[in-house]
Design a protein around this motif. Structure first.
Motif, mmCIF file in Angstrom:
data_model
loop_
_atom_site.group_PDB
_atom_site.id
_atom_site.type_symbol
_atom_site.label_atom_id
_atom_site.label_comp_id
_atom_site.label_asym_id
_atom_site.label_seq_id
_atom_site.Cartn_x
_atom_site.Cartn_y
_atom_site.Cartn_z
ATOM 1 N N VAL A 56 -38.723 37.604 39.221
ATOM 2 C CA VAL A 56 -38.447 36.613 40.145
ATOM 3 C C VAL A 56 -36.958 35.907 39.927
ATOM 4 N N ALA A 57 -36.688 35.588 38.722
ATOM 5 C CA ALA A 57 -35.313 35.111 38.530
ATOM 6 C C ALA A 57 -34.666 35.507 37.550
ATOM 7 N N GLU A 58 -33.059 35.476 37.868
ATOM 8 C CA GLU A 58 -32.209 35.680 36.983
ATOM 9 C C GLU A 58 -31.223 34.549 36.555
ATOM 10 N N PRO A 59 -30.585 34.742 35.538
ATOM 11 C CA PRO A 59 -29.846 33.526 34.954
ATOM 12 C C PRO A 59 -28.779 33.444 35.890
ATOM 13 N N TYR A 60 -28.218 32.053 36.170
ATOM 14 C CA TYR A 60 -26.963 31.890 36.877
ATOM 15 C C TYR A 60 -26.074 32.507 36.218
ATOM 16 N N PRO A 61 -24.952 33.313 36.980
ATOM 17 C CA PRO A 61 -24.155 34.208 36.333
ATOM 18 C C PRO A 61 -23.063 33.637 35.636
ATOM 19 N N ASP A 62 -22.596 32.401 35.812
ATOM 20 C CA ASP A 62 -21.459 31.753 34.939
ATOM 21 C C ASP A 62 -22.015 31.347 33.585
ATOM 22 N N PHE A 63 -21.616 32.017 32.488
ATOM 23 C CA PHE A 63 -21.939 31.498 31.372
ATOM 24 C C PHE A 63 -20.852 30.594 30.475
ATOM 25 N N ILE A 64 -21.428 29.842 29.550
ATOM 26 C CA ILE A 64 -20.546 28.789 28.867
ATOM 27 C C ILE A 64 -20.698 29.425 27.315
ATOM 28 N N SER A 65 -19.492 29.413 26.718
ATOM 29 C CA SER A 65 -19.773 29.759 25.411
ATOM 30 C C SER A 65 -20.197 28.539 24.411
ATOM 31 N N ALA A 66 -21.015 28.813 23.597
ATOM 32 C CA ALA A 66 -21.328 27.749 22.603
ATOM 33 C C ALA A 66 -20.486 27.834 21.265
ATOM 34 N N ASP A 67 -20.536 27.071 20.435
ATOM 35 C CA ASP A 67 -19.620 26.941 19.269
ATOM 36 C C ASP A 67 -19.802 28.051 18.188
ATOM 37 N N ASN A 68 -21.260 28.521 18.476
ATOM 38 C CA ASN A 68 -21.713 29.423 17.278
ATOM 39 C C ASN A 68 -21.764 30.860 17.807
ATOM 40 N N GLY A 69 -20.936 31.273 18.827
ATOM 41 C CA GLY A 69 -20.992 32.606 19.502
ATOM 42 C C GLY A 69 -21.845 32.791 20.554
ATOM 43 N N GLY A 70 -22.868 31.960 20.655
ATOM 44 C CA GLY A 70 -23.802 32.180 21.814
ATOM 45 C C GLY A 70 -23.358 31.651 23.079
ATOM 46 N N GLU A 71 -24.006 31.815 24.170
ATOM 47 C CA GLU A 71 -23.559 31.487 25.735
ATOM 48 C C GLU A 71 -24.927 31.049 26.123
ATOM 49 N N TYR A 72 -24.515 29.960 26.942
ATOM 50 C CA TYR A 72 -25.479 29.357 27.915
ATOM 51 C C TYR A 72 -25.078 29.056 29.288
ATOM 52 N N THR A 73 -26.265 29.045 30.232
ATOM 53 C CA THR A 73 -25.927 28.710 31.635
ATOM 54 C C THR A 73 -26.923 27.808 31.696
ATOM 55 N N LEU A 74 -27.180 27.048 32.853
ATOM 56 C CA LEU A 74 -27.903 25.786 33.189
ATOM 57 C C LEU A 74 -28.795 25.878 34.308
ATOM 58 N N ALA A 75 -28.719 27.048 34.787
ATOM 59 C CA ALA A 75 -29.660 27.325 36.152
ATOM 60 C C ALA A 75 -30.043 28.901 36.250
ATOM 61 N N TRP A 76 -31.015 28.818 37.105
ATOM 62 C CA TRP A 76 -31.751 30.210 37.403
ATOM 63 C C TRP A 76 -31.525 30.397 38.812
ATOM 64 N N CYS A 77 -31.502 31.695 39.270
ATOM 65 C CA CYS A 77 -31.388 32.137 40.636
ATOM 66 C C CYS A 77 -32.384 33.255 40.811
ATOM 67 N N LEU A 78 -32.681 33.034 42.408
ATOM 68 C CA LEU A 78 -33.399 34.411 42.680
ATOM 69 C C LEU A 78 -32.737 35.510 42.565
ATOM 70 N N ARG A 79 -33.675 36.591 41.991
ATOM 71 C CA ARG A 79 -33.224 37.704 41.705
ATOM 72 C C ARG A 79 -32.626 38.516 43.097
ATOM 73 N N ARG A 80 -31.807 39.325 42.912
ATOM 74 C CA ARG A 80 -31.021 40.072 44.106
ATOM 75 C C ARG A 80 -30.653 41.292 43.482
ATOM 76 N N THR A 81 -30.854 42.233 44.861
ATOM 77 C CA THR A 81 -30.337 43.420 44.686
ATOM 78 C C THR A 81 -28.838 43.593 44.944
ATOM 79 N N ALA A 82 -28.121 44.610 45.127
ATOM 80 C CA ALA A 82 -26.845 44.613 45.619
ATOM 81 C C ALA A 82 -26.381 44.093 47.029
ATOM 82 N N ASP A 83 -27.646 44.132 47.815
ATOM 83 C CA ASP A 83 -27.363 43.777 49.249
ATOM 84 C C ASP A 83 -27.977 42.111 49.632
ATOM 85 N N ALA A 84 -29.184 41.885 48.918
ATOM 86 C CA ALA A 84 -29.980 40.983 49.416
ATOM 87 C C ALA A 84 -30.758 40.358 48.360
ATOM 88 N N CYS A 85 -31.368 39.148 48.894
ATOM 89 C CA CYS A 85 -32.464 38.686 47.924
ATOM 90 C C CYS A 85 -33.575 39.591 47.797
#
Length: 180
Positions: A56-85
């Motif tokens: 159903v959902a994919e992570p919001y595409p913009d990730f933020i670097s964490a201090d330990n080499g990890g990355e995070y984002t703060l939102a979910w989006c509806l999953r999409r194909t190349a053309d549409a929801c």
């Protein structure tokens, strides 16, 4: 914050009637059909479709670097194909009754005390006072739901730890580590 009557007046002056064209569900530019969803909205869609979270959902595409080499984002989006929801089927929304707030209130959004209006072919059509009031009530409920979700994210964020080298989504329910 604007009240329902103020929003209804503004909506009435803009005018709108959905043409059911599905343009808002299609990708016309990079991330033009990016639909942010709360965990509660994802779960509601899962309940009516029987689909798993990651279908159903994919992570919001913009990730933020964490201090330990990890990355995070703060939102979910509806999953999409190349053309549409993924829920746009034969030009129609297959989850219409459970569509997220963004879809329910498009092309409008309340930003603090202002009405933001996105491009849409349905703009300018006459809107009855009753329809304007219904749409305004939805916009106010959306704004309130988004404020609750944002407060939840802030509360979780202060205690959140992204595992080293991993990617995660931090939402109002907690830290969700993504599969590699």
């Amino acid at each position: 914050m604007l009240g329902v009557d103020d929003v209804a007046t503004r909506l009435g002056s803009v005018g709108f009637r959905c043409r059911e064209c599905g343009a808002c569900c299609r990708r016309v530019a990079e991330d033009s059909n990016l639909v942010l969803v709360s965990p509660a909205e994802v779960r509601a869609i899962m309940a009516v479709t029987g689909m798993a979270w990651d279908k159903v959902a994919e992570p919001y595409p913009d990730f933020i670097s964490a201090d330990n080499g990890g990355e995070y984002t703060l939102a979910w989006c509806l999953r999409r194909t190349a053309d549409a929801c993924i829920f746009l089927r034969d030009g129609r929304c297959s989850i219409y009754a459970r569509r997220p707030w963004i879809c329910r209130t498009y092309p409008f959004m309340l930003v603090d005390d202002d009405l933001a209006v996105s491009e849409c072919p349905g703009l300018g059509a006459p809107l009855t006072p009753l329809d304007a009031r219904d749409a305004a009530a939805d916009l106010c409920r959306r704004q309130a739901a988004e404020a609750v979700e944002e407060a939840g994210i802030r509360a979780v964020f202060h205690e959140a730890t992204v595992p080293p080298g991993k990617r995660a989504v931090i939402d109002s329910e907690g830290v969700k580590v993504l599969d590699d």
